[in-house]
Design an enzyme around this catalytic site. Structure first.
Site, PDB file in Angstrom:
ATOM      1  N   ARG A 147       0.865  -1.178   0.000  1.00 55.69           N
ATOM      2  CA  ARG A 147       0.000   0.000   0.000  1.00 55.69           C
ATOM      3  C   ARG A 147       0.897   1.222   0.000  1.00 55.69           C
ATOM      4  O   ARG A 147       1.826   1.295   0.810  1.00 55.69           O
ATOM      5  CB  ARG A 147      -0.880  -0.018   1.266  1.00 55.69           C
ATOM      6  CG  ARG A 147      -1.898   1.089   1.303  1.00 55.69           C
ATOM      7  CD  ARG A 147      -2.633   1.122   2.635  1.00 55.69           C
ATOM      8  NE  ARG A 147      -1.992   2.030   3.560  1.00 55.69           N
ATOM      9  CZ  ARG A 147      -2.591   2.540   4.641  1.00 55.69           C
ATOM     10  NH1 ARG A 147      -3.838   2.197   4.951  1.00 55.69           N
ATOM     11  NH2 ARG A 147      -1.945   3.365   5.429  1.00 55.69           N
ATOM     12  N   TYR A 159      -3.388  11.369   6.160  1.00 61.16           N
ATOM     13  CA  TYR A 159      -3.571   9.990   6.587  1.00 61.16           C
ATOM     14  C   TYR A 159      -2.489   9.086   5.997  1.00 61.16           C
ATOM     15  O   TYR A 159      -2.192   9.168   4.802  1.00 61.16           O
ATOM     16  CB  TYR A 159      -4.957   9.447   6.162  1.00 61.16           C
ATOM     17  CG  TYR A 159      -4.990   7.963   6.358  1.00 61.16           C
ATOM     18  CD1 TYR A 159      -5.139   7.442   7.637  1.00 61.16           C
ATOM     19  CD2 TYR A 159      -4.739   7.089   5.312  1.00 61.16           C
ATOM     20  CE1 TYR A 159      -5.066   6.080   7.861  1.00 61.16           C
ATOM     21  CE2 TYR A 159      -4.669   5.722   5.518  1.00 61.16           C
ATOM     22  CZ  TYR A 159      -4.835   5.230   6.797  1.00 61.16           C
ATOM     23  OH  TYR A 159      -4.737   3.889   7.023  1.00 61.16           O
ATOM     24  N   ASP A 211      -5.073   3.857   0.025  1.00 56.34           N
ATOM     25  CA  ASP A 211      -6.208   4.123   0.921  1.00 56.34           C
ATOM     26  C   ASP A 211      -6.533   5.616   0.891  1.00 56.34           C
ATOM     27  O   ASP A 211      -5.694   6.443   1.248  1.00 56.34           O
ATOM     28  CB  ASP A 211      -5.807   3.693   2.348  1.00 56.34           C
ATOM     29  CG  ASP A 211      -6.977   3.705   3.319  1.00 56.34           C
ATOM     30  OD1 ASP A 211      -8.061   4.209   2.951  1.00 56.34           O
ATOM     31  OD2 ASP A 211      -6.798   3.212   4.452  1.00 56.34           O
ATOM     32  N   HIS A 213      -9.063   6.830   2.603  1.00 59.10           N
ATOM     33  CA  HIS A 213      -9.558   7.084   3.961  1.00 59.10           C
ATOM     34  C   HIS A 213     -10.789   7.987   3.976  1.00 59.10           C
ATOM     35  O   HIS A 213     -10.854   8.973   4.712  1.00 59.10           O
ATOM     36  CB  HIS A 213      -8.440   7.628   4.860  1.00 59.10           C
ATOM     37  CG  HIS A 213      -8.397   6.947   6.188  1.00 59.10           C
ATOM     38  ND1 HIS A 213      -8.755   7.572   7.356  1.00 59.10           N
ATOM     39  CD2 HIS A 213      -8.075   5.693   6.544  1.00 59.10           C
ATOM     40  CE1 HIS A 213      -8.624   6.728   8.369  1.00 59.10           C
ATOM     41  NE2 HIS A 213      -8.222   5.579   7.898  1.00 59.10           N
ATOM     42  N   GLU A 237      -8.963   2.078  -1.869  1.00 54.91           N
ATOM     43  CA  GLU A 237      -9.705   1.756  -0.639  1.00 54.91           C
ATOM     44  C   GLU A 237     -10.439   2.963  -0.096  1.00 54.91           C
ATOM     45  O   GLU A 237      -9.893   4.073  -0.092  1.00 54.91           O
ATOM     46  CB  GLU A 237      -8.683   1.251   0.384  1.00 54.91           C
ATOM     47  CG  GLU A 237      -9.261   1.007   1.763  1.00 54.91           C
ATOM     48  CD  GLU A 237      -8.185   0.604   2.755  1.00 54.91           C
ATOM     49  OE1 GLU A 237      -7.112   0.107   2.339  1.00 54.91           O
ATOM     50  OE2 GLU A 237      -8.407   0.806   3.961  1.00 54.91           O
ATOM     51  N   GLU A 263     -13.673  -1.315   6.337  1.00 54.84           N
ATOM     52  CA  GLU A 263     -13.004  -1.508   7.624  1.00 54.84           C
ATOM     53  C   GLU A 263     -13.814  -0.948   8.790  1.00 54.84           C
ATOM     54  O   GLU A 263     -13.618  -1.374   9.921  1.00 54.84           O
ATOM     55  CB  GLU A 263     -11.587  -0.907   7.601  1.00 54.84           C
ATOM     56  CG  GLU A 263     -11.557   0.601   7.474  1.00 54.84           C
ATOM     57  CD  GLU A 263     -10.145   1.151   7.421  1.00 54.84           C
ATOM     58  OE1 GLU A 263      -9.316   0.587   6.688  1.00 54.84           O
ATOM     59  OE2 GLU A 263      -9.875   2.143   8.109  1.00 54.84           O
ATOM     60  N   ARG A 284     -13.610  -5.288   3.334  1.00 57.91           N
ATOM     61  CA  ARG A 284     -12.524  -5.137   4.311  1.00 57.91           C
ATOM     62  C   ARG A 284     -12.935  -5.314   5.764  1.00 57.91           C
ATOM     63  O   ARG A 284     -12.120  -5.178   6.673  1.00 57.91           O
ATOM     64  CB  ARG A 284     -11.873  -3.760   4.130  1.00 57.91           C
ATOM     65  CG  ARG A 284     -11.139  -3.722   2.855  1.00 57.91           C
ATOM     66  CD  ARG A 284     -10.095  -2.717   2.683  1.00 57.91           C
ATOM     67  NE  ARG A 284      -9.513  -2.063   3.816  1.00 57.91           N
ATOM     68  CZ  ARG A 284      -8.525  -2.576   4.557  1.00 57.91           C
ATOM     69  NH1 ARG A 284      -8.028  -3.755   4.285  1.00 57.91           N
ATOM     70  NH2 ARG A 284      -8.036  -1.869   5.565  1.00 57.91           N
ATOM     71  N   GLU A 340      -4.346  -7.449   5.074  1.00 58.15           N
ATOM     72  CA  GLU A 340      -3.492  -6.307   5.453  1.00 58.15           C
ATOM     73  C   GLU A 340      -2.574  -6.714   6.604  1.00 58.15           C
ATOM     74  O   GLU A 340      -2.978  -7.429   7.509  1.00 58.15           O
ATOM     75  CB  GLU A 340      -4.367  -5.124   5.909  1.00 58.15           C
ATOM     76  CG  GLU A 340      -3.556  -3.891   6.280  1.00 58.15           C
ATOM     77  CD  GLU A 340      -4.437  -2.715   6.716  1.00 58.15           C
ATOM     78  OE1 GLU A 340      -5.638  -2.912   6.983  1.00 58.15           O
ATOM     79  OE2 GLU A 340      -3.899  -1.593   6.789  1.00 58.15           O
ATOM     80  N   TRP A 403     -11.858  12.008   8.605  1.00 57.88           N
ATOM     81  CA  TRP A 403     -10.425  11.708   8.781  1.00 57.88           C
ATOM     82  C   TRP A 403     -10.076  10.471   8.020  1.00 57.88           C
ATOM     83  O   TRP A 403     -10.819   9.534   7.917  1.00 57.88           O
ATOM     84  CB  TRP A 403     -10.074  11.528  10.255  1.00 57.88           C
ATOM     85  CG  TRP A 403      -8.607  11.181  10.359  1.00 57.88           C
ATOM     86  CD1 TRP A 403      -7.535  11.995  10.071  1.00 57.88           C
ATOM     87  CD2 TRP A 403      -8.044   9.910  10.728  1.00 57.88           C
ATOM     88  NE1 TRP A 403      -6.355  11.313  10.238  1.00 57.88           N
ATOM     89  CE2 TRP A 403      -6.642  10.035  10.641  1.00 57.88           C
ATOM     90  CE3 TRP A 403      -8.600   8.686  11.109  1.00 57.88           C
ATOM     91  CZ2 TRP A 403      -5.768   8.982  10.925  1.00 57.88           C
ATOM     92  CZ3 TRP A 403      -7.738   7.638  11.399  1.00 57.88           C
ATOM     93  CH2 TRP A 403      -6.334   7.792  11.306  1.00 57.88           C
TER      94      TRP A 403
HETATM   95  O1  KDG Z   1      -8.329   2.717  13.849  1.00 60.84           O
HETATM   96  C1  KDG Z   1      -8.271   3.260  12.570  1.00 60.84           C
HETATM   97  C2  KDG Z   1      -7.256   2.525  11.733  1.00 60.84           C
HETATM   98  O2  KDG Z   1      -7.430   1.143  11.862  1.00 60.84           O
HETATM   99  C3  KDG Z   1      -7.350   2.893  10.279  1.00 60.84           C
HETATM  100  O3  KDG Z   1      -7.107   4.261  10.159  1.00 60.84           O
HETATM  101  C4  KDG Z   1      -6.331   2.107   9.476  1.00 60.84           C
HETATM  102  O4  KDG Z   1      -7.362   2.783   7.427  1.00 60.84           O
HETATM  103  C5  KDG Z   1      -6.678   1.998   8.051  1.00 60.84           C
HETATM  104  C6  KDG Z   1      -6.137   0.836   7.319  1.00 60.84           C
HETATM  105  O5  KDG Z   1      -6.449   0.716   6.150  1.00 60.84           O
HETATM  106  O6  KDG Z   1      -5.414   0.053   7.917  1.00 60.84           O
HETATM  107 MG    MG Z   2      -8.068   1.869   5.572  1.00 62.82          MG
END
Ligand code: KDG
Ligand code: MG
Length: 403
Positions: A147, A159, A211, A213, A237, A263, A284, A340, A403
């Protein structure tokens, strides 16, 4: 067999983790991960006040019935706190069942579908050059999938990128949320350059992931997906927040870049439309936050019908208990995609001894009965809980963003 005792263990070897331990009258015990990053004590309270008292005296072998008792029986369904608590119970009960059967968990699930589990690692850098060096380090270690996240000129913190090399990108020691500032235009203009540079230096064979995010709107995500098609990402992602599952329908119309999400999901119902409409390629959600093995098995089966593969969340804020159980699941699940992997710190591994092994960009499942992860309670007691928060994100005018 009866559940005699159950209790939570809160420990912070490097960062906070919550573990549920269930002990039977025959002395066999199982453990489950109950860690919800930044909301740890809410799950502890839910378990101690509402779940543990109702478990005492029950037959731990009735995993399915206990799952429904905790899910339907609560009347208040779903939500991250509830589903993390249920997941911890479920994981501990599967651990017990597999120990009683004398089998590694993957055998109870249906046996091996593969010999090893491909993982992706995290390459992160303050700029593209620094990120490329990190990719190179991963490739040297045998990773096939990486990643990539790089700093964006004009955005102070972003992020996935730590302020200094070796540090975490989300501060685990911030008592209150740190504040980041976000600019979508700068990000969108810069992100494709990162993938171009990765392909230029590492060629076509490396699996490249990214990602977002949750920071874009659907049409912005569609633009990004379309623009990065020449770089052949393994997945993009969390390109948008997923409360509106239909958003992915819009993105899908515009791009063939594979999409991953989930996630922060805590049940099958968060993903039902995404899967049935084939709007995504990878799901995820993972064991700890989505109701444990019992529920994730249902979600994975539904996904398999629609060519959606698993790509379990595996950050360091999930404990080795979750990772260990996930590796058993990954070894079995027919529609496995990728896992991951962010390596835990040595102190974390000291508290959670385990039998899974990392080798050449893959995990190898262990053969000990159960899910193969234990907790050293004496070591755990040396690392007391400290309140910690995830950051928040604002636009430049102060508007609170994702975030
Ligand atoms: O607790 C939040 C994290 O697990 C997250 O920010 C991590 O986005 C994430 C990832 O893809 O691992
Ligand atoms: Mg993530």
């Amino acid at each position: 067999m009866k559940i005699e005792r159950a209790y939570t263990i809160v420990t912070a070897p490097g960062r906070n983790f919550v573990t549920l331990k269930i002990v039977t009258d025959e002395g066999v015990y199982g453990i489950g991960d109950a860690t919800l990053n930044g909301r740890e004590q809410a799950v502890v309270a839910y378990l101690e006040e509402h779940v543990i008292p109702a478990l005492i005296g029950r037959d731990p072998q009735r995993i399915e019935d206990i799952w429904h008792y905790l899910y339907r029986g609560a009347y208040w369904r779903r939500g991250p706190v509830t589903m993390t608590a249920i997941a911890a119970v479920d994981m501990a009960l599967w651990d017990i069942k597999a120990k009683v059967a004398g089998m590694p968990l993957y055998q109870l699930l249906g046996g091996k579908s593969r010999e090893r589990v491909m993982v992706y690692g995290h390459a992160t850098g303050k700029d593209i050059e620094a990120c490329l060096d990190e990719v190179a380090r991963h490739v040297e270690q045998g990773y096939r999938a990486v990643r990539v996240q790089a700093g964006v000129p004009g955005i102070a913190s972003i992020y996935g990128v730590a302020k200094r090399p070796g540090e975490r990108y989300e501060p685990a020691d911030a008592e209150l949320p740190a504040e980041h500032v976000w600019n979508t235009a700068k990000y969108l203009n810069h992100a494709p350059k990162l993938f171009a540079a990765v392909r230029e230096r590492f060629g076509d064979d490396l699996y490249v992931l990214h990602d977002v995010h949750h920071r874009l709107t659907p049409i912005e995500a569609a633009r990004l997906g379309k623009e990065v098609e020449p770089y052949n990402l393994f997945w993009l992602e969390d390109c948008v927040p997923a409360e509106n599952q239909e958003s992915f329908g819009l993105i899908r119309q515009h791009t063939t870049t594979p999409l991953a999400v989930g996630e922060v999901f805590n049940s099958l119902f968060d993903a039902k439309a995404l899967i049935e409409n084939q709007w995504i390629d990878y799901i995820r959600a993972t064991l700890t936050h989505a109701g444990g093995i019992t529920h994730m098995r249902r979600l994975a089966d539904l996904a398999g019908l629609y060519h959606v593969r698993t790509g379990f969340h595996g950050p360091t804020d999930l404990s080795p208990v979750c990772l260990g159980a996930a590796i058993h699941f990954d070894t079995w699940v027919p529609n496995f995609g990728i896992q991951e992997y962010m390596p835990h710190e040595d102190v974390t591994n000291e508290v959670f001894p385990h039998d899974y092994r990392f080798e050449d960009g893959h995990f190898l499942v262990g053969e000990s009965p159960g899910h193969g992860v234990d907790i050293d309670e004496t070591a755990a007691a040396r690392y007391p809980y400290r309140r910690a928060s995830l950051p928040v994100n604002r636009l430049e005018d102060g508007t609170l963003w994702h975030w």
